[in-house]
Design a protein around this motif. Structure first.
Motif, PDB file in Angstrom:
ATOM      1  N   UNK A 131       0.795  -1.230   0.000  1.00  0.00           N
ATOM      2  CA  UNK A 131       0.000   0.000   0.000  1.00  0.00           C
ATOM      3  C   UNK A 131       0.827   1.280   0.000  1.00  0.00           C
ATOM      4  N   UNK A 132       2.069   1.184   0.429  1.00  0.00           N
ATOM      5  CA  UNK A 132       2.899   2.400   0.502  1.00  0.00           C
ATOM      6  C   UNK A 132       4.227   2.200  -0.232  1.00  0.00           C
ATOM      7  N   UNK A 133       4.162   2.042  -1.552  1.00  0.00           N
ATOM      8  CA  UNK A 133       5.404   1.868  -2.316  1.00  0.00           C
ATOM      9  C   UNK A 133       6.287   3.097  -2.219  1.00  0.00           C
ATOM     10  N   UNK A 134       7.574   2.866  -2.245  1.00  0.00           N
ATOM     11  CA  UNK A 134       8.547   3.951  -2.118  1.00  0.00           C
ATOM     12  C   UNK A 134       9.113   4.244  -3.497  1.00  0.00           C
ATOM     13  N   UNK A 135       8.760   5.409  -4.036  1.00  0.00           N
ATOM     14  CA  UNK A 135       9.253   5.794  -5.351  1.00  0.00           C
ATOM     15  C   UNK A 135      10.478   6.683  -5.177  1.00  0.00           C
ATOM     16  N   UNK A 136      11.614   6.312  -5.759  1.00  0.00           N
ATOM     17  CA  UNK A 136      12.850   7.078  -5.558  1.00  0.00           C
ATOM     18  C   UNK A 136      12.879   8.343  -6.396  1.00  0.00           C
ATOM     19  N   UNK A 137      11.971   9.259  -6.097  1.00  0.00           N
ATOM     20  CA  UNK A 137      11.899  10.467  -6.906  1.00  0.00           C
ATOM     21  C   UNK A 137      12.191  11.713  -6.081  1.00  0.00           C
ATOM     22  N   UNK A 138      13.042  12.537  -6.600  1.00  0.00           N
ATOM     23  CA  UNK A 138      13.305  13.880  -6.103  1.00  0.00           C
ATOM     24  C   UNK A 138      13.626  13.967  -4.613  1.00  0.00           C
ATOM     25  N   UNK A 139      14.706  13.332  -4.149  1.00  0.00           N
ATOM     26  CA  UNK A 139      15.115  13.497  -2.746  1.00  0.00           C
ATOM     27  C   UNK A 139      15.350  14.952  -2.369  1.00  0.00           C
ATOM     28  N   UNK A 161       7.225  13.943  -4.149  1.00  0.00           N
ATOM     29  CA  UNK A 161       8.435  13.937  -3.343  1.00  0.00           C
ATOM     30  C   UNK A 161       8.196  13.507  -1.910  1.00  0.00           C
ATOM     31  N   UNK A 162       7.161  12.712  -1.675  1.00  0.00           N
ATOM     32  CA  UNK A 162       6.796  12.256  -0.333  1.00  0.00           C
ATOM     33  C   UNK A 162       6.628  10.739  -0.375  1.00  0.00           C
ATOM     34  N   UNK A 163       6.946  10.071   0.737  1.00  0.00           N
ATOM     35  CA  UNK A 163       6.913   8.614   0.736  1.00  0.00           C
ATOM     36  C   UNK A 163       6.324   8.081   2.043  1.00  0.00           C
ATOM     37  N   UNK A 164       6.045   6.774   2.033  1.00  0.00           N
ATOM     38  CA  UNK A 164       5.614   6.098   3.252  1.00  0.00           C
ATOM     39  C   UNK A 164       4.238   6.520   3.736  1.00  0.00           C
ATOM     40  N   UNK A 413      10.975   8.956 -19.023  1.00  0.00           N
ATOM     41  CA  UNK A 413      11.814   7.911 -19.605  1.00  0.00           C
ATOM     42  C   UNK A 413      11.837   6.649 -18.750  1.00  0.00           C
ATOM     43  N   UNK A 414      11.437   6.759 -17.479  1.00  0.00           N
ATOM     44  CA  UNK A 414      11.416   5.570 -16.635  1.00  0.00           C
ATOM     45  C   UNK A 414      10.656   5.793 -15.351  1.00  0.00           C
ATOM     46  N   UNK A 415      10.168   4.706 -14.789  1.00  0.00           N
ATOM     47  CA  UNK A 415       9.574   4.727 -13.455  1.00  0.00           C
ATOM     48  C   UNK A 415      10.552   4.049 -12.500  1.00  0.00           C
ATOM     49  N   UNK A 416      10.237   4.054 -11.235  1.00  0.00           N
ATOM     50  CA  UNK A 416      11.169   3.421 -10.309  1.00  0.00           C
ATOM     51  C   UNK A 416      10.569   3.118  -8.957  1.00  0.00           C
ATOM     52  N   UNK A 417      11.255   2.281  -8.224  1.00  0.00           N
ATOM     53  CA  UNK A 417      10.886   1.916  -6.865  1.00  0.00           C
ATOM     54  C   UNK A 417      12.153   1.689  -6.042  1.00  0.00           C
ATOM     55  N   UNK A 433      16.504  -1.589  -0.161  1.00  0.00           N
ATOM     56  CA  UNK A 433      17.117  -0.267  -0.235  1.00  0.00           C
ATOM     57  C   UNK A 433      17.670   0.106  -1.591  1.00  0.00           C
ATOM     58  N   UNK A 434      17.833  -0.886  -2.480  1.00  0.00           N
ATOM     59  CA  UNK A 434      18.329  -0.596  -3.822  1.00  0.00           C
ATOM     60  C   UNK A 434      17.236   0.124  -4.617  1.00  0.00           C
ATOM     61  N   UNK A 435      17.628   1.095  -5.426  1.00  0.00           N
ATOM     62  CA  UNK A 435      16.674   1.838  -6.239  1.00  0.00           C
ATOM     63  C   UNK A 435      16.567   1.210  -7.625  1.00  0.00           C
TER      64      UNK A 435
END
Length: 536
Positions: A131-139, A161-164, A413-417, A433-435
């Motif tokens: 339910x709370x995927x972590x997207x590695x976007x814009x730290x 830019x928000x997670x969890x 160009x891509x999505x991520x987790x 922890x790997x992106x």
């Protein structure tokens, strides 16, 4: 390829049938709890076996890091082979050199980047993300919202830019009104009004060759901001006024949003040193974000006062706008404030660059443009005909054209987790922890996942098509809980504008072909001097 997938599906069904036939429960009525426990145990056993046979993460192929500076040097100016403006090509290079999984490790100040080009593996990750995927976007935006302006955002940081858990709580508050079809339908007429006025302005912009000005992409940004203003604030911001000065507040909003978004990749990949010392780039980023919020809040404050007084006289919820629905249901009005900021920040550049790409592809593909025009003639026989939801539903080819552009030239160009648990991907054990990076610009153009992928065929997205498209190969809006929240409005704005433009005008591009490059989005790089000719 389709035969392979059917064979896999049949094999899965055969295994399921065989397991049931040998089960003591198969002779009588099935016990749901026992069956579920058996299925879970079998799944756990399969995962265990997969982990045992998986190769270690250290063996994942990828470019060798240098001592001390690792692989960060590859993105530095002059000496680095991986340039930010060419990230789409970098994604292709990694795939060609290393195959369906490639590791860009030892990056200064950030976790490794793991590029995954296997659509089946991408699907597996999405299916297990919870339910709370972590997207590695814009730290950098995370730091800005949580630390630099933590006093403003507080417990309502928004969705960008928000997670969890903070992300989940905020999204839960706003996703229903944002994603409801009836809410989106309310904006067909307002978006049409903005688009009709912009098309009129396009006629006024034409030079003696009937071409758009060299800075036409900025005019598209103004159109996008005006549309977002109607959605996020229920207001006309006046972005399209012909007498709008270059230092106007709408233009400053556009410039600040573009700066903040287009420097994310530089901050995260090329110059990540802001994490340790306040660099010049980081200081400019913060100043632009501060300025963006300051200007936007003036418009948002005015909108909120107007909407609150208006909402008191409206009793039918179906008559309420997006922001009014949120204000009516949420005790803290800041929910609506922060949502409006997120929609404006992300929406300006993403929608603008997508439309730039759509217009370029339409202008350089005359056969497809004529098909769109013929469809529009059938739906809108008269130039002054107005749109409604039933007419939009009939725009089958136009919607297919948009999907095909996003497949071949995906603006994202891509999505991520970021992995929240250890997983086996492509036969390797990948630690938490790997992106992960899912380069949709590559997978959407792989013959393995898309029939005749090198051909531009909007028809492949239509119901009668027999072409195969892997459902996780082309995901321009992402997938799952973190799918783009504003996607319905983005689709609406593109469909309305393109429909009204091509219904009455022919578009051409009579200059040297443009290359696609990455700013924040992936779009044509160069002057969009489209020739605009009125149709009889």
């Amino acid at each position: 390829m389709k035969n392979i997938h059917r064979l896999q599906a049949n094999l899965t069904r055969w295994r399921s049938t065989a397991a049931t036939a040998h089960s003591p429960l198969s002779a009588g009525s099935p016990a749901p709890a026992a069956a579920a426990a058996t299925a879970t145990a079998a799944e756990d056993l399969e995962i265990t076996n997969e982990c045992v046979s998986a190769k270690p993460y250290s063996q994942v192929p990828g470019p060798t890091p240098w001592p001390v500076i690792g692989n960060t040097w590859r993105m530095l100016p002059v000496i680095g082979p991986y340039q930010i403006s060419d990230l789409a090509n970098v994604s292709y290079i990694l795939y060609k050199q290393y195959g369906k999984i490639a590791k860009l490790s030892n990056l200064v100040g950030r976790p490794d980047l793991l590029f995954v080009y296997d659509a089946d593996e991408i699907e597996k990750v999405y299916r297990q993300e919870g339910d709370t995927p972590f997207r590695p976007s814009m730290p950098c935006l995370v730091k800005y919202k949580s630390q630099v302006r933590g006093n403003f955002f507080g417990k309502l940081p928004g969705v960008v830019g928000v997670h969890g858990e903070p992300w989940r709580e905020f999204r839960t508050k706003v996703q229903k009104p944002v994603l409801q079809p009836q809410t989106v339908k309310k904006y067909i007429q307002p978006i049409e009004e903005v688009s009709d006025y912009f098309i009129k302005r396009m006629q006024e912009m034409k030079n003696h060759k009937s071409e758009m000005p060299a800075d036409f992409d900025n005019e598209i940004h103004k159109w996008a901001l005006e549309c977002i203003g109607r959605v996020a604030l229920d207001a006309r911001l006046g972005c399209l006024r012909p007498d709008l000065p270059k230092n106007s507040e709408p233009q400053k909003i556009i410039d600040a949003a573009k700066y903040a978004l287009r420097n994310v990749a530089l901050l995260e990949l090329k110059y990540p040193f802001w994490r340790y010392l306040p660099s010049t780039l980081w200081t400019k980023y913060v100043n632009n974000m501060d300025y963006f919020i300051e200007i936007c809040m003036k418009y948002i404050d005015d909108a909120m006062l107007r909407l609150k007084s208006k909402s008191q006289t409206v009793t039918d919820e179906s008559e309420l706008s997006l922001v009014e629905r949120i204000l009516a249901k949420e005790s803290d009005p800041k929910t609506a404030y922060v949502l409006a900021l997120d929609l404006i920040l992300v929406g300006i550049d993403t929608i603008s660059m997508a439309v730039c790409s759509m217009l370029y592809q339409i202008a350089t593909r005359p056969e497809e443009q004529e098909k769109i025009h013929r469809e529009m003639l059938a739906i809108l026989p008269n130039k002054d005909d107005k749109l409604d939801s039933s007419k939009l539903e009939k725009m089958v080819y136009l919607k297919a054209f948009i999907k095909e552009v996003l497949r071949m030239y995906s603006t994202v160009i891509g999505n991520g987790r970021t992995l929240q648990k250890d997983m086996v991907i492509c036969g390797y054990k990948i630690p938490k922890g790997i992106q992960l990076v899912f380069p949709t610009i590559v997978t959407g153009n792989m013959e393995e996942y898309v029939t005749e992928c090198e051909h531009f065929k909007p028809e492949r997205w239509m119901k009668q098509s027999t072409d195969y498209i892997h459902p996780f190969a082309s995901l321009p809006y992402g997938h799952g809980p973190r799918m783009c929240l504003g996607r319905r409005f983005a689709d609406l704005e593109m469909q309305v504008f393109l429909a009204k433009l091509i219904r009455s005008y022919k578009l051409e591009f009579l200059h040297k072909p443009l290359e696609y490059k990455v700013t924040f989005m992936y779009a044509p790089d160069g002057e969009l001097k489209f020739k605009m000719t009125e149709r009889p």
